[in-house]
Design an enzyme around this catalytic site. Sequence first.
Site, PDB file in Angstrom:
ATOM      1  N   ARG A 174       0.981  -1.428   0.624  1.00 21.64           N
ATOM      2  CA  ARG A 174       0.104  -0.057  -0.101  1.00 21.64           C
ATOM      3  C   ARG A 174       0.946   1.291  -0.189  1.00 21.64           C
ATOM      4  O   ARG A 174       0.834   2.273   0.732  1.00 21.64           O
ATOM      5  CB  ARG A 174      -1.062  -0.009   1.153  1.00 21.64           C
ATOM      6  CG  ARG A 174      -1.858  -0.801   1.079  1.00 21.64           C
ATOM      7  CD  ARG A 174      -2.733  -1.052   0.085  1.00 21.64           C
ATOM      8  NE  ARG A 174      -4.040  -2.541  -0.135  1.00 21.64           N
ATOM      9  CZ  ARG A 174      -4.045  -3.046  -0.829  1.00 21.64           C
ATOM     10  NH1 ARG A 174      -2.552  -3.219  -1.399  1.00 21.64           N
ATOM     11  NH2 ARG A 174      -4.679  -4.533  -0.992  1.00 21.64           N
ATOM     12  N   SER A 223     -11.116  -0.212   2.401  1.00 22.78           N
ATOM     13  CA  SER A 223     -10.382  -0.205   3.174  1.00 22.78           C
ATOM     14  C   SER A 223     -10.265   1.054   4.489  1.00 22.78           C
ATOM     15  O   SER A 223      -9.259   1.939   4.216  1.00 22.78           O
ATOM     16  CB  SER A 223      -9.133  -1.303   3.668  1.00 22.78           C
ATOM     17  OG  SER A 223      -9.916  -2.077   2.261  1.00 22.78           O
ATOM     18  N   GLU A 293      -5.220   3.372   6.660  1.00 22.16           N
ATOM     19  CA  GLU A 293      -4.319   3.550   5.288  1.00 22.16           C
ATOM     20  C   GLU A 293      -5.222   4.717   4.453  1.00 22.16           C
ATOM     21  O   GLU A 293      -5.121   5.064   3.800  1.00 22.16           O
ATOM     22  CB  GLU A 293      -5.329   1.994   4.149  1.00 22.16           C
ATOM     23  CG  GLU A 293      -5.396   1.950   3.149  1.00 22.16           C
ATOM     24  CD  GLU A 293      -5.743   0.346   2.624  1.00 22.16           C
ATOM     25  OE1 GLU A 293      -5.954   0.527   1.197  1.00 22.16           O
ATOM     26  OE2 GLU A 293      -5.490  -0.880   3.230  1.00 22.16           O
TER      27      GLU A 293
END
Length: 300
Positions: A174, A223, A293
């Site tokens: 990520r 998310s 995130e």
Amino acid sequence: MTESAAKRLQETMRGQVVAEAPLAAYTSFRIGGPAMLLAIPADREDLKAVLAFARTEGLPLHVLGGGSNTLVRDGGFRGIAVHLNAFQVLERRDNDVTAGAGVRISRLLAFGCRQGLSGLEVLSGVPGTVGGAVWGNAGAWGGATADLVTTVDLVTASGEERSLPRPDIPFRYRASGLPGGAVVVQATFALTPGDPTAIRRRISGYLVRRNAGQPVEFRSAGSIFKNPPGEHAGRLVERAGLKGTRIGNAMISAKHGNYIVNLGGARSADVLALAVLAQERVRAATGVDLELEIKVVGED
């Protein structure tokens, strides 16, 4: 002062500049206050002008991308928000596809399918744009953007154009590791010839699974937390008994524990309070620290 700054920036570029622009409309969450300035550059030269203005004026800069994976605080962003909607190049050369930063992931997938080029299917259901997907190494279904990228073109914070080959980009989970302050303008993906019908079938299958397991009926930023090593953040939140927990008009999804949804009129403070609650409960129950995130932008 804001109107004056908008006028001065507008004089340096062909694209559009908006003062005190509400950012909620530019995010998938539909939450957040205004940006001091919203810049919509028409091309790379415009983008360089925006970056130069930010440097000269000492203003922070945030690239919106498609507005997914982003939570703008209720007080807004006292800097320059950049929207790269004009960066829409989408072309094939042999088995490579080059896409501008403003191209929606869904459009990129549709293009690959029409061209009979496989590989992009793992991005099925990923919201947002190519620029954001590259910057955050977005992924799903066991794959990630880094698996497909061969080259990334960017403009650095100092206004220099650079083209980075994949080996020079330190992708990780990520994150891309690209230079701070740089802006992705386009990326090239290496794909494999395939049958369009089979590609379409795989995309449809991924989307069916996504719609069944994620709260697509509500506004969200995707998310909320990164998955800890060897675990799923959503499962940890569920084990903490927090699915369906609500603060104001924000709620931890009853369908997926790693989503906080906007039930309508939610504030960023509501979302952040739920995120903190989830972090505290999961830490107390398991000792695991959940890392956000989503990117949180702006002031209270």
